[in-house]
Design a protein around this motif. Sequence first.
Motif, short mmCIF file in Angstrom:
data_model
loop_
_atom_site.label_atom_id
_atom_site.label_comp_id
_atom_site.label_asym_id
_atom_site.label_seq_id
_atom_site.Cartn_x
_atom_site.Cartn_y
_atom_site.Cartn_z
N ALA A 180 8.00 -26.81 7.51
CA ALA A 180 7.27 -27.88 6.86
C ALA A 180 5.83 -27.94 7.34
CB ALA A 180 7.95 -29.23 7.11
N GLN A 181 4.94 -28.41 6.45
CA GLN A 181 3.55 -28.63 6.79
C GLN A 181 3.30 -30.14 6.76
OE1 GLN A 181 4.48 -26.08 4.47
NE2 GLN A 181 4.55 -25.06 6.43
N VAL A 182 2.78 -30.66 7.83
CA VAL A 182 2.64 -32.10 7.99
C VAL A 182 1.17 -32.46 8.14
CG1 VAL A 182 3.32 -34.12 9.35
CG2 VAL A 182 4.89 -32.18 9.10
N ASP A 183 0.70 -33.40 7.35
CA ASP A 183 -0.68 -33.87 7.46
C ASP A 183 -0.87 -34.57 8.79
OD1 ASP A 183 -3.24 -35.20 6.88
OD2 ASP A 183 -1.97 -36.96 6.61
N ALA A 184 -1.94 -34.22 9.51
CA ALA A 184 -2.14 -34.72 10.87
C ALA A 184 -2.55 -36.19 10.90
CB ALA A 184 -3.18 -33.87 11.59
N ASP A 185 -3.13 -36.70 9.81
CA ASP A 185 -3.62 -38.08 9.81
C ASP A 185 -2.53 -39.08 9.41
OD1 ASP A 185 -6.20 -37.40 10.59
OD2 ASP A 185 -6.80 -36.95 8.53
N HIS A 186 -1.74 -38.72 8.40
CA HIS A 186 -0.77 -39.67 7.85
C HIS A 186 0.68 -39.30 8.12
CE1 HIS A 186 -4.49 -40.26 5.54
NE2 HIS A 186 -4.10 -41.50 5.41
N HIS A 187 0.92 -38.11 8.70
CA HIS A 187 2.27 -37.64 8.99
C HIS A 187 3.13 -37.53 7.73
CE1 HIS A 187 2.24 -38.64 13.57
NE2 HIS A 187 1.11 -38.10 13.16
N LEU A 188 2.50 -37.16 6.62
CA LEU A 188 3.23 -36.87 5.40
C LEU A 188 3.57 -35.39 5.34
CD1 LEU A 188 1.14 -38.93 2.83
CD2 LEU A 188 3.56 -39.29 3.32
N ALA A 221 12.48 -38.68 0.42
CA ALA A 221 12.79 -39.99 0.99
C ALA A 221 11.88 -40.30 2.17
CB ALA A 221 14.26 -40.03 1.42
N TYR A 222 11.65 -39.29 3.01
CA TYR A 222 10.77 -39.49 4.18
C TYR A 222 9.36 -39.84 3.72
CZ TYR A 222 7.82 -38.47 8.17
OH TYR A 222 6.88 -38.56 9.16
N ASN A 223 8.83 -39.06 2.75
CA ASN A 223 7.46 -39.30 2.30
C ASN A 223 7.31 -40.67 1.63
OD1 ASN A 223 6.27 -36.99 3.26
ND2 ASN A 223 6.46 -35.84 1.35
N MET A 224 8.33 -41.10 0.89
CA MET A 224 8.26 -42.41 0.24
C MET A 224 8.21 -43.52 1.29
SD MET A 224 10.70 -42.03 -3.12
CE MET A 224 10.23 -43.67 -3.72
N LYS A 225 9.00 -43.40 2.34
CA LYS A 225 8.97 -44.40 3.40
C LYS A 225 7.63 -44.40 4.12
CE LYS A 225 12.47 -45.58 5.80
NZ LYS A 225 13.62 -45.66 6.74
N ARG A 226 7.06 -43.21 4.34
CA ARG A 226 5.76 -43.12 4.99
C ARG A 226 4.67 -43.75 4.12
NH1 ARG A 226 4.19 -43.63 9.25
NH2 ARG A 226 2.25 -42.51 8.83
N ASP A 269 0.13 -43.46 -14.50
CA ASP A 269 0.41 -42.81 -15.78
C ASP A 269 1.68 -41.98 -15.80
OD1 ASP A 269 -1.98 -43.84 -16.79
OD2 ASP A 269 -3.11 -42.19 -15.89
N SER A 270 2.28 -41.78 -14.65
CA SER A 270 3.50 -40.96 -14.62
C SER A 270 4.30 -41.34 -13.40
CB SER A 270 3.14 -39.47 -14.59
OG SER A 270 2.61 -39.12 -13.32
N CYS A 271 5.49 -40.78 -13.30
CA CYS A 271 6.34 -41.06 -12.16
C CYS A 271 6.03 -40.13 -10.99
CB CYS A 271 7.82 -40.94 -12.54
SG CYS A 271 8.26 -39.28 -13.09
N GLU A 272 5.03 -39.26 -11.18
CA GLU A 272 4.68 -38.34 -10.10
C GLU A 272 3.99 -39.10 -8.98
OE1 GLU A 272 1.86 -34.41 -9.19
OE2 GLU A 272 1.94 -35.32 -11.19
N LEU A 273 4.45 -38.88 -7.78
CA LEU A 273 3.90 -39.56 -6.61
C LEU A 273 2.70 -38.76 -6.11
CD1 LEU A 273 4.53 -42.07 -4.95
CD2 LEU A 273 5.81 -40.61 -3.37
N ARG A 274 1.50 -39.29 -6.29
CA ARG A 274 0.31 -38.55 -5.91
C ARG A 274 -0.01 -38.77 -4.45
NH1 ARG A 274 -4.25 -40.35 -9.93
NH2 ARG A 274 -3.59 -42.36 -9.08
#
Length: 256
Positions: free
Chosen positions: A11-19, A215-220, A236-241
């Motif tokens: 996995a690749q994790v963003d260092a600022d937001h831990h997404l 699920a992890y990203n949604m909670k974050r 405009d869509s259900c895509e989580l940007r």
Amino acid sequence: MVSIESPCCTAQVDADHHLIVAHDVTNVGNDRAQLSTMAKKARDALGTEHMTALADRGYFNAPEILACEQAGIIPLVPKPLTSNSKAEGRFDKRDFIYDPKADEYECPAGERAIHRFVTEENGLTLHKYWSSACPRCPMKAKCTTATYRRITRWEHEHVLETMQVRLDATPQAAVARRQTVEHVFGTLKAWLGTTPLLTKTLPRVGTEISSTVLAYNMKRMIKIMGTQGMVRAQPDSCELRSPLRGYSQVDATIGT
């Protein structure tokens, strides 16, 4: 990594937001061929042109690091210390200074190890160097047990040297990687429990891991933006940007 037969998640994790910005499941028993592929996935997911990829020693692979550089991604991967020379009280390659103009090395005794020949090993073009003074050198016992101390240099060694300079200038990079990616994997393992995967075969395991990552990203994101903020981010869509899109530079940590 447990075994070649066991599916492994990268996995690749963003260092600022831990997404988790990108992930993949593989049954390859090591990470050495994963760096450039996963770094490019992270860059594409973030929609940025500039990215620094932090990874642990398990990802160190010279062609993979070169591929990152060629893709415009700055890799920061510590080199594994596989030689026993230092532990046994002898000089290692870091004690030999390369002179790019003369294309030769200066050894700790002040002698010049000149270029001898070019060979190919495991698909890599390698240059070999050694000094004719080795047999009579008074420091030979601290250098090698062979007749000559041979130094190997990859044709793109300068890429690895540049990366090492960056690592030396940012000693906190390894700490940042551990604090970022290890926390994420620890959280996922705590959620999944002692029997984390309920499915078999790569496609099914990939789907299961993707659901967990979602699920992890949604909670974050709820933690970062709040529920209403997350809803407004997708009008405009259900895509989580990702809230990280548009950042000029993003650090991504890679781990297993």
